[in-house]
Design an enzyme around this catalytic site. Structure first.
Site, mmCIF file in Angstrom:
data_model
loop_
_atom_site.group_PDB
_atom_site.id
_atom_site.type_symbol
_atom_site.label_atom_id
_atom_site.label_comp_id
_atom_site.label_asym_id
_atom_site.label_seq_id
_atom_site.Cartn_x
_atom_site.Cartn_y
_atom_site.Cartn_z
ATOM 1 C CG LEU A 1 -20.870 -4.666 3.184
ATOM 2 C CD1 LEU A 1 -21.951 -4.685 2.115
ATOM 3 C CD2 LEU A 1 -19.877 -5.787 2.912
ATOM 4 C CD GLU B 1 0.050 -0.376 1.944
ATOM 5 O OE1 GLU B 1 0.867 -1.308 1.845
ATOM 6 O OE2 GLU B 1 -0.422 0.217 0.964
ATOM 7 C CB CYS C 1 6.317 -3.311 6.366
ATOM 8 S SG CYS C 1 6.342 -1.836 5.347
ATOM 9 C CG ASN D 1 7.282 0.923 10.751
ATOM 10 O OD1 ASN D 1 6.183 1.488 10.719
ATOM 11 N ND2 ASN D 1 7.692 0.120 9.811
ATOM 12 C CD GLU E 1 -0.752 3.666 2.689
ATOM 13 O OE1 GLU E 1 0.343 3.289 3.113
ATOM 14 O OE2 GLU E 1 -1.598 4.267 3.371
#
Ligand code: NDP
Length: 487
Positions: A243, A249, A283, A152, A461
């Site tokens: 790990l 996100e 989102c 997007n 972020e």
């Protein structure tokens, strides 16, 4: 093909082609026109990109931070100079209207590079005084980071991941979504033009299996994904093998709460932005619009009028406000939700069907759609649709709406409209979300930490917060006295 890149991948400072991988195409969603034909990376390109990033990382980390920052800021300037061409390319790749891509895609990527370019030289550890001894900490890069993007905001996502990673001395291998492969390659060549050393930023194309090859690679020190919740779970499970730390996100089903004392025109504007920008493919969208019952009729009449005035058309036409969905496949999922909503008893206020745009019969446009009388148990109130579909739900009091807003596995974003200052802060404090707005919606300036809680993600972020997710803290104890041993 009008947007064919020089090659599919960008590895170690060079465009690289290999026809061994699965074909991957980019189409202009408005017309179905094939605009580029590429190939997915095989394990050879994945290994080469990671090896290049690994080899380049120590020298990049050893550069003065201010010099790393200067390169990022130069890249930001080049992006701004090329904004028109980059925006047209993003519009071709995603179908989002040029009206949006000119102001929200490459430019927000440039803001991010400029911000972290400035921050690079200010990343420091701490000094902790212990009397005769002291501790200092070093903020060190992690190594090779993998970035994986959704379709997007392809350019923005690439910059949101690359800027903090590179500013702090990491290198990156980025995989764009297979649906939107083009602007990440442009970013790679812009970085090169700005003076970024070879191997510091690499791009490989591919589907989920390429993503999986990257996330399970033993030389990868960090993974940052923007994508759906199911993909996030898969990536986290793969990362567990080594790990490897993850920033995720993911999706959302965010509430936008409109109290009776709101400036109703602003609230309607926010609800429109929170549902119809990028054809609803965002989102953080506030797809559950809770409106106080006393203002609901007026809210709906204003909302209907403004929704019906939205102009659909060719995304490259600067007058177009809403384009098609990114692909026919995605659009068919969104259209299914419209049927489900009606079947489950929601009231259709406007829209509700595929829109016909003359001359663009191959593109799947969906009418901006509003449902009211939506209840918490309906599918459209529970699942992320990722299309231009707004659910309006009535509420009566504050504690009720908070409980209902939080009744979801997601926790990405939330918004509150009210003119009562105290209530605004009380309500945002009670909402389960990582990114919130009071009297606005969907603004994500680079200065603001961005991310979700619950199943909407892990980590942040943007803002100074992002630095913590691309560095590790090394503690050093320094003795200045005589050592006293019991032996
Ligand atoms: P997907 O989850 O389908 O894909 C995201 C990326 O992950 C793509 O590059 C995809 O590759 C890749 N991928 C798929 N499977 C794997 C795997 N097993 N291992 C590693 N990588 C893999 O998301 P969409 O592209 O469909 O984007 C829409 C979703 O993204 C929505 O849920 C939306 O909410 C979320 N999103 C979240 C944002 C946020 O910041 N919180 C912002 C924007 C979107 P490929 O495309 O080739 O399948």
């Amino acid at each position: 093909m009008r947007a064919q890149p020089e090659a599919s991948h960008f590895i170690n400072g060079q465009f690289v082609e290999s026809t061994e991988g699965r074909p991957l195409t980019s189409v202009y969603p408005a017309t179905g026109e094939l605009i580029a034909s590429l190939h997915s990376a095989t394990s050879v390109e994945v290994d080469a990109a990671i090896a290049a990033a690994k080899q380049a990382q120590p020298a990049w980390a050893a550069l003065q931070p201010v010099e790393r920052g200067r390169i990022l800021r130069r890249a930001a300037d080049i992006i701004r100079d090329q904004n028109q061409a980059l925006s047209e390319l993003e519009t071709l790749d995603t179908g989002k209207p040029l009206q949006e891509t000119l102001v929200a895609d490459a430019t927000s990527g440039a803001d991010c590079l400029e911000y972290f370019g400035g921050v690079a030289a200010a990343v420091n550890g701490q000094h902790i005084n212990l009397g005769t001894s002291f501790v200092y900490t070093r903020r060190e890069p992690l190594g090779v980071c993998v970035g994986i993007g959704a379709w997007n905001y392809p350019m923005q996502i690439a910059c949101w991941k690359a800027a903090p990673a590179l500013a702090t001395g990491n290198t990156m291998v980025f995989k764009p979504s297979e649906v939107t492969p083009l602007t990440a390659l442009k970013l790679a060549s812009i970085f090169k033009e700005a003076g970024l050393p070879d191997g510091v930023f690499n791009v490989v194309q591919g589907f989920g299996e390429t993503g999986n090859a990257l996330t399970t690679h033993p030389d990868v020190a960090k993974i940052s994904l923007t994508g759906s919740v199911p993909t996030g779970k898969r990536v986290m499970a793969s990362a567990a093998q080594n790990l490897t730390p993850v920033t995720l996100e993911l999706g959302g089903k965010s509430p936008l709460i409109i109290f009776e004392d709101s400036d109703l025109d602003s609230a309607v504007g926010a609800a429109l932005m929170a549902n119809f920008y990028s054809s609803g493919q965002i989102c953080t969208n506030g797809t559950r619009v809770f409106v106080h019952r006393t203002v609901l009729p007026l809210f709906l009449s204003k909302l209907k009028a403004r929704t019906e005035a939205i102009t659909l058309g060719d995304p490259l036409d600067p007058a177009t406000q809403m384009g098609p969905l990114v692909s026919a496949e995605h659009a068919s999922k969104v259209l299914d939700y419209l049927d489900v909503a009606v079947r489950e008893g929601a009231t259709l206020i406007t829209g509700g069907a595929r829109a016909e745009v003359a001359g663009y019969e191959e593109g799947v446009f969906i009418q901006p759609t509003v449902f009211s009388d939506v209840t918490d148990d309906m599918t459209i109130a529970k699942e992320e649709i990722f299309g231009p579909v707004m659910s309006v739900l009535a509420f009566d009091d504050e504690s009720e709406v908070i409980a209902r807003a939080n009744q979801t596995e997601f926790g990405l974003a939330a918004g509150v409209f009210t003119s009562d200052l105290t209530r605004a802060h009380r309500v945002v404090a009670a909402l389960d979300a990582g990114t919130l707005w009071i009297n606005n919606y969907n603004l994500s300036p680079v200065e603001m930490p961005f991310g979700g809680i619950k199943q909407s993600g892990i980590g942040r972020e943007n803002g100074l917060a992002a630095i913590n997710y691309y560095t590790q803290e090394k503690s050093v104890y320094v003795e200045c006295g005589v050592i006293d041993a019991p032996y």
